[in-house]
Write a protein that holds these residues in place. Structure first.
Motif, PDB file in Angstrom:
ATOM      1  N   LEU A 156       0.859  -1.307   0.037  1.00 51.96           N
ATOM      2  CA  LEU A 156      -0.063   0.032  -0.005  1.00 51.96           C
ATOM      3  C   LEU A 156       0.889   1.160  -0.050  1.00 51.96           C
ATOM      4  O   LEU A 156       0.491   2.187  -0.666  1.00 51.96           O
ATOM      5  CB  LEU A 156      -0.897  -0.002   1.109  1.00 51.96           C
ATOM      6  CG  LEU A 156      -2.028  -1.150   1.013  1.00 51.96           C
ATOM      7  CD1 LEU A 156      -2.912  -0.716   2.442  1.00 51.96           C
ATOM      8  CD2 LEU A 156      -2.755  -0.969  -0.277  1.00 51.96           C
ATOM      9  N   SER A 157       1.973   1.458   0.855  1.00 56.62           N
ATOM     10  CA  SER A 157       2.843   2.470   0.567  1.00 56.62           C
ATOM     11  C   SER A 157       3.438   2.537  -0.712  1.00 56.62           C
ATOM     12  O   SER A 157       3.708   3.832  -1.175  1.00 56.62           O
ATOM     13  CB  SER A 157       4.041   2.230   1.903  1.00 56.62           C
ATOM     14  OG  SER A 157       4.810   1.077   1.631  1.00 56.62           O
ATOM     15  N   GLY A 210      -8.455  -5.946   1.900  1.00 52.44           N
ATOM     16  CA  GLY A 210      -9.618  -5.489   2.376  1.00 52.44           C
ATOM     17  C   GLY A 210      -9.566  -3.995   2.785  1.00 52.44           C
ATOM     18  O   GLY A 210      -8.776  -3.615   2.867  1.00 52.44           O
ATOM     19  N   ILE A 211     -10.891  -3.523   2.635  1.00 50.85           N
ATOM     20  CA  ILE A 211     -11.047  -1.909   2.644  1.00 50.85           C
ATOM     21  C   ILE A 211     -11.154  -1.874   4.152  1.00 50.85           C
ATOM     22  O   ILE A 211     -12.042  -2.231   4.640  1.00 50.85           O
ATOM     23  CB  ILE A 211     -12.215  -1.378   1.887  1.00 50.85           C
ATOM     24  CG1 ILE A 211     -12.006  -1.579   0.451  1.00 50.85           C
ATOM     25  CG2 ILE A 211     -12.310   0.042   2.220  1.00 50.85           C
ATOM     26  CD1 ILE A 211     -13.078  -1.439  -0.397  1.00 50.85           C
ATOM     27  N   THR A 212     -10.403  -1.291   4.883  1.00 49.61           N
ATOM     28  CA  THR A 212     -10.486  -0.947   6.221  1.00 49.61           C
ATOM     29  C   THR A 212     -10.383   0.775   6.437  1.00 49.61           C
ATOM     30  O   THR A 212      -9.520   1.296   5.700  1.00 49.61           O
ATOM     31  CB  THR A 212      -9.566  -1.662   7.167  1.00 49.61           C
ATOM     32  OG1 THR A 212      -7.946  -1.086   6.773  1.00 49.61           O
ATOM     33  CG2 THR A 212      -9.518  -3.096   6.995  1.00 49.61           C
ATOM     34  N   GLU A 213     -10.626   1.162   7.606  1.00 51.59           N
ATOM     35  CA  GLU A 213     -10.482   2.704   7.834  1.00 51.59           C
ATOM     36  C   GLU A 213      -9.007   2.948   8.048  1.00 51.59           C
ATOM     37  O   GLU A 213      -8.549   3.966   7.791  1.00 51.59           O
ATOM     38  CB  GLU A 213     -11.165   3.054   9.133  1.00 51.59           C
ATOM     39  CG  GLU A 213     -12.729   3.084   9.079  1.00 51.59           C
ATOM     40  CD  GLU A 213     -13.261   3.497  10.385  1.00 51.59           C
ATOM     41  OE1 GLU A 213     -12.864   3.763  11.253  1.00 51.59           O
ATOM     42  OE2 GLU A 213     -14.776   3.458  10.406  1.00 51.59           O
ATOM     43  N   GLU A 214      -8.296   2.069   8.563  1.00 53.03           N
ATOM     44  CA  GLU A 214      -6.750   2.209   8.644  1.00 53.03           C
ATOM     45  C   GLU A 214      -6.091   2.497   7.395  1.00 53.03           C
ATOM     46  O   GLU A 214      -5.337   3.389   7.342  1.00 53.03           O
ATOM     47  CB  GLU A 214      -6.277   1.268   9.529  1.00 53.03           C
ATOM     48  CG  GLU A 214      -4.933   1.513   9.774  1.00 53.03           C
ATOM     49  CD  GLU A 214      -4.208   0.291  10.810  1.00 53.03           C
ATOM     50  OE1 GLU A 214      -2.886   0.470  11.043  1.00 53.03           O
ATOM     51  OE2 GLU A 214      -4.870  -0.779  10.929  1.00 53.03           O
ATOM     52  N   ARG A 215      -6.408   1.517   6.567  1.00 47.61           N
ATOM     53  CA  ARG A 215      -5.694   1.607   5.187  1.00 47.61           C
ATOM     54  C   ARG A 215      -6.383   2.962   4.345  1.00 47.61           C
ATOM     55  O   ARG A 215      -5.643   3.105   3.456  1.00 47.61           O
ATOM     56  CB  ARG A 215      -6.135   0.325   4.453  1.00 47.61           C
ATOM     57  CG  ARG A 215      -5.307  -1.063   4.967  1.00 47.61           C
ATOM     58  CD  ARG A 215      -5.853  -2.387   4.438  1.00 47.61           C
ATOM     59  NE  ARG A 215      -5.084  -3.326   4.788  1.00 47.61           N
ATOM     60  CZ  ARG A 215      -5.402  -4.659   4.693  1.00 47.61           C
ATOM     61  NH1 ARG A 215      -6.255  -4.941   3.900  1.00 47.61           N
ATOM     62  NH2 ARG A 215      -4.597  -5.492   5.364  1.00 47.61           N
ATOM     63  N   GLU A 216      -7.580   3.179   4.605  1.00 47.16           N
ATOM     64  CA  GLU A 216      -8.208   4.432   3.878  1.00 47.16           C
ATOM     65  C   GLU A 216      -7.191   5.394   4.283  1.00 47.16           C
ATOM     66  O   GLU A 216      -7.384   6.507   3.653  1.00 47.16           O
ATOM     67  CB  GLU A 216      -9.341   4.487   4.120  1.00 47.16           C
ATOM     68  CG  GLU A 216     -10.214   3.494   3.340  1.00 47.16           C
ATOM     69  CD  GLU A 216     -11.694   3.564   3.622  1.00 47.16           C
ATOM     70  OE1 GLU A 216     -12.378   3.652   2.451  1.00 47.16           O
ATOM     71  OE2 GLU A 216     -12.195   3.891   4.530  1.00 47.16           O
ATOM     72  N   GLN A 217      -6.460   5.631   5.424  1.00 43.51           N
ATOM     73  CA  GLN A 217      -5.579   6.764   5.759  1.00 43.51           C
ATOM     74  C   GLN A 217      -4.445   6.865   4.673  1.00 43.51           C
ATOM     75  O   GLN A 217      -3.866   7.879   4.742  1.00 43.51           O
ATOM     76  CB  GLN A 217      -4.988   6.691   7.304  1.00 43.51           C
ATOM     77  CG  GLN A 217      -6.369   6.608   8.263  1.00 43.51           C
ATOM     78  CD  GLN A 217      -7.192   7.773   8.152  1.00 43.51           C
ATOM     79  OE1 GLN A 217      -6.605   8.922   8.351  1.00 43.51           O
ATOM     80  NE2 GLN A 217      -8.626   7.305   8.176  1.00 43.51           N
ATOM     81  N   THR A 218      -4.017   5.834   4.290  1.00 40.99           N
ATOM     82  CA  THR A 218      -3.013   5.695   3.386  1.00 40.99           C
ATOM     83  C   THR A 218      -3.406   5.806   1.762  1.00 40.99           C
ATOM     84  O   THR A 218      -2.528   6.532   0.971  1.00 40.99           O
ATOM     85  CB  THR A 218      -2.129   4.430   3.455  1.00 40.99           C
ATOM     86  OG1 THR A 218      -1.869   4.341   5.032  1.00 40.99           O
ATOM     87  CG2 THR A 218      -0.901   4.283   2.820  1.00 40.99           C
TER      88      THR A 218
END
Length: 290
Positions: free
Chosen positions: A101-102, A117-125
């Motif tokens: 992701l980075s 998987g779409i998560t709130e944490e990943r949506e920060q990145t």
């Protein structure tokens, strides 16, 4: 007109021309800095080509075949989606999931495609397309490990791939289990087979493949419908995101998604929400905007 006037006219004309060139250059530079031009509306690294960060061992989602080519459900679905937005040149490159992701976020790749998987944490990145897949998480072990429920994991050594939903779930829910982190599923399954860990926590579909190959068993299956998989893209690319979503829903509506699911997940329960609207058992719930 005397010589002095003629020289002055030439100088003024030259200065005006230089100003036009400079303005054009500035305009071109501004467009290229964002990556979006009329010829490259999606802001791709290379116009007309999509560079994809993926995984080479996440069968049946994304993996490399005997010839080293990427294939799998996610690969074929994304290639179909890319074709629908007019791009046939799609280049897949394998990455460790922990840095995938980075790598998308910092512009090394245009998209991340690996049942992410779409998560709130990943949506920060990163930003995501709409969801296109949901399923189960599985604890896989050898038959001799005597693991049949979550309580049996207490005191055990459980493998997880770093950066995955399984790792996040295990940290939160398996508090009495020793977690051992790996770069990919292959390394973790090797550790199960060698006895250095008791079990590995991975995706249900991938677990089925390893069970057949190594005689392991799916000891625990856990529903995971709250974080559907999506295509990951860098933030600030609304045109690209909208185009992917439109093409993705078209692939669902015309039955392409269903055909690929039946091909890659034979016998597995089919998520109703991704079928053509005429085949869904009930209409998707509508929400009111506030």
């Amino acid at each position: 007109m005397n010589v002095r006037t003629t020289i002055r006219s030439v100088v003024v004309a030259a200065a005006a021309a230089a100003s036009i060139v400079a303005l054009a250059a500035c305009s071109s530079g501004a467009a290229s800095s964002s990556g979006e031009t009329e010829e490259n509306v999606y802001g791709l690294i290379t116009p007309g080509q999509i560079r994809v960060a993926s995984l080479g061992d996440a069968k049946p989602y994304t993996f490399t075949d005997e010839s080293g080519e990427f294939t799998g459900f996610d690969v074929e679905l994304f290639e179909d989606v890319a074709g629908r937005i007019g791009i046939e040149d799609v280049v897949f490159t394998g990455q460790d999931f922990s840095g995938l992701l980075s790598a998308v976020a910092n512009g090394q790749f245009d998209v991340g495609v690996a049942a992410i998987g779409i998560t709130e944490e990943r949506e920060q990145t990163v930003d995501f397309s709409d969801g296109y897949l949901a399923g189960y998480l599985t604890v896989m072990s050898s038959p001799e490990a005597a693991i049949s429920d979550v309580d049996d994991l207490a005191g055990k050594r459980l493998g997880v791939v770093q950066g995955t939903l399984q790792e996040a779930y295990a940290v939160k829910n398996f508090t009495e289990t020793e977690l051992v982190r790996f770069p990919d599923n292959n390394a973790a399954i090797s550790a199960v087979n060698s006895g250095s860990i008791d079990a590995h926590f991975l995706d249900y579909e991938a677990a089925k493949q390893y069970a057949e190959q190594f005689g392991l068993e799916n000891a625990i299956d856990i529903p995971s419908f709250d974080a559907p998989a999506g295509f990951a893209i860098a933030k600030g690319k609304p045109e690209f995101q909208a185009a992917l979503n439109e093409a993705l829903h078209a692939a669902m509506e015309d039955g392409t998604w269903k055909e690929l699911y039946e091909k890659w997940f034979p016998g597995s329960p089919m998520p109703d929400q991704y079928l053509p609207s005429a085949e869904q058992t009930e209409a998707p719930a509508e929400t009111e905007s506030e």
